[in-house]
Design a protein around this motif. Structure first.
Motif, PDB file in Angstrom:
ATOM      1  N   ALA A  66       9.624  -7.356  17.136  1.00 42.02           N
ATOM      2  CA  ALA A  66       8.460  -6.483  17.329  1.00 42.02           C
ATOM      3  C   ALA A  66       7.179  -7.194  16.892  1.00 42.02           C
ATOM      4  O   ALA A  66       6.154  -7.120  17.580  1.00 42.02           O
ATOM      5  CB  ALA A  66       8.643  -5.185  16.543  1.00 42.02           C
ATOM      6  N   ALA A  67       7.235  -7.895  15.768  1.00 40.40           N
ATOM      7  CA  ALA A  67       6.059  -8.620  15.270  1.00 40.40           C
ATOM      8  C   ALA A  67       5.628  -9.693  16.255  1.00 40.40           C
ATOM      9  O   ALA A  67       4.438  -9.830  16.566  1.00 40.40           O
ATOM     10  CB  ALA A  67       6.361  -9.239  13.907  1.00 40.40           C
ATOM     11  N   ARG A  68       6.595 -10.441  16.756  1.00 37.72           N
ATOM     12  CA  ARG A  68       6.283 -11.520  17.700  1.00 37.72           C
ATOM     13  C   ARG A  68       5.644 -10.957  18.976  1.00 37.72           C
ATOM     14  O   ARG A  68       4.798 -11.581  19.585  1.00 37.72           O
ATOM     15  CB  ARG A  68       7.558 -12.292  18.038  1.00 37.72           C
ATOM     16  N   GLN A  69       6.015  -9.734  19.337  1.00 35.81           N
ATOM     17  CA  GLN A  69       5.443  -9.090  20.512  1.00 35.81           C
ATOM     18  C   GLN A  69       4.082  -8.450  20.205  1.00 35.81           C
ATOM     19  O   GLN A  69       3.432  -7.951  21.112  1.00 35.81           O
ATOM     20  CB  GLN A  69       6.389  -8.018  21.056  1.00 35.81           C
ATOM     21  N   GLY A  70       3.700  -8.440  18.925  1.00 35.90           N
ATOM     22  CA  GLY A  70       2.438  -7.819  18.545  1.00 35.90           C
ATOM     23  C   GLY A  70       2.526  -6.304  18.448  1.00 35.90           C
ATOM     24  O   GLY A  70       1.505  -5.622  18.392  1.00 35.90           O
ATOM     25  N   VAL A  79       3.221  -1.070  15.345  1.00 38.69           N
ATOM     26  CA  VAL A  79       3.865   0.181  14.931  1.00 38.69           C
ATOM     27  C   VAL A  79       5.334  -0.070  14.601  1.00 38.69           C
ATOM     28  O   VAL A  79       5.813   0.288  13.518  1.00 38.69           O
ATOM     29  CB  VAL A  79       3.710   1.262  16.028  1.00 38.69           C
ATOM     30  N   THR A  80       6.049  -0.710  15.512  1.00 40.95           N
ATOM     31  CA  THR A  80       7.479  -0.970  15.292  1.00 40.95           C
ATOM     32  C   THR A  80       7.687  -1.985  14.175  1.00 40.95           C
ATOM     33  O   THR A  80       8.557  -1.798  13.321  1.00 40.95           O
ATOM     34  CB  THR A  80       8.150  -1.455  16.595  1.00 40.95           C
ATOM     35  N   ALA A  81       6.897  -3.048  14.157  1.00 38.51           N
ATOM     36  CA  ALA A  81       7.057  -4.072  13.114  1.00 38.51           C
ATOM     37  C   ALA A  81       6.835  -3.479  11.727  1.00 38.51           C
ATOM     38  O   ALA A  81       7.631  -3.731  10.807  1.00 38.51           O
ATOM     39  CB  ALA A  81       6.093  -5.231  13.360  1.00 38.51           C
ATOM     40  N   VAL A 138       4.344 -12.695  10.395  1.00 37.48           N
ATOM     41  CA  VAL A 138       4.398 -13.033  11.817  1.00 37.48           C
ATOM     42  C   VAL A 138       3.517 -12.069  12.609  1.00 37.48           C
ATOM     43  O   VAL A 138       2.785 -12.476  13.515  1.00 37.48           O
ATOM     44  CB  VAL A 138       5.850 -13.044  12.334  1.00 37.48           C
ATOM     45  N   LEU A 139       3.540 -10.796  12.248  1.00 37.30           N
ATOM     46  CA  LEU A 139       2.680  -9.817  12.916  1.00 37.30           C
ATOM     47  C   LEU A 139       1.209 -10.182  12.733  1.00 37.30           C
ATOM     48  O   LEU A 139       0.440 -10.204  13.699  1.00 37.30           O
ATOM     49  CB  LEU A 139       2.956  -8.411  12.381  1.00 37.30           C
TER      50      LEU A 139
END
Length: 193
Positions: free
Chosen positions: A84-88, A91-93, A122-123
């Motif tokens: 989730a963080a890598r995807q930006g 909310v999920t991260a 990472v986020l």
């Protein structure tokens, strides 16, 4: 004959000390998750996480120590948060980082929040909040070579070029032993030429 073949495979596993095929599958999925996440193949990473989670639960189902079960559950949360963080997806991260913190709260491990810091670092890096990313990644697992590379990127983005270059050099010189470390090694080497 299937029975004979099954005995031969069992004997081979015993002789080669391959008595843990579930553990081998989990290890292979770990590598797949890490590499897929690093290269941005989030579909593959998510699929591998979904395959890994029940294997990890089965692996610790008989454990009498609740900490073992918590740690096993924490790895799934960590991977989900990292994807989730890598995807930006903040909310999920953030939700996964909070859940990870709660799952590990009862453990006495002083390093229990390293995964939380990795996710948040990472986020922040994905959001180009470089000082925040560097701060979180400094508190993540110091032995994770890929997170070391991520920290170098954050330091570089924050204008701390000499600190970043020192980490890039360290990662580039690291004698890699897994696909995710090989990826970090290659990328860091490009930055120290």
């Amino acid at each position: 004959d299937g029975t004979r073949r099954g005995r031969e495979i069992s004997d081979l596993r015993r002789d080669l000390n391959l008595s843990d095929p579930r553990g081998a599958k989990i290890g292979a999925l770990d590598a797949e998750i890490q590499v897929a996440t690093q290269v941005g193949d989030f579909t593959t990473a998510s699929r591998a996480i979904a395959q890994r989670a029940p294997l990890a639960r089965e692996d610790v189902a008989g454990a009498s120590d609740e900490n073992v079960k918590r740690v096993a559950a924490s790895v799934t949360l960590y991977y989900e948060g990292l994807v989730a963080a890598r995807q930006g997806d903040s909310v999920t991260a953030n939700a996964k980082a909070d859940e990870l913190r709660k799952v590990l709260a009862a453990t006495n491990d002083p390093q229990k929040d390293q995964g939380v810091h990795a996710i948040l670092g990472v986020l922040a890096l994905e959001q180009k909040h470089f000082p925040e990313a560097a701060s979180h990644l400094a508190q993540a697992n110091p032995n994770d070579v890929y997170l070391m590379y991520e920290r170098a990127l954050a330091l570089d983005g924050a204008g701390k070029t000499s600190e970043a270059k020192a980490l890039y050099t360290k990662v580039a010189r690291f004698n890699f032993n897994s696909p995710d470390v090989a990826f970090a090694h290659r990328e860091a080497a490009k930055r120290v030429r």
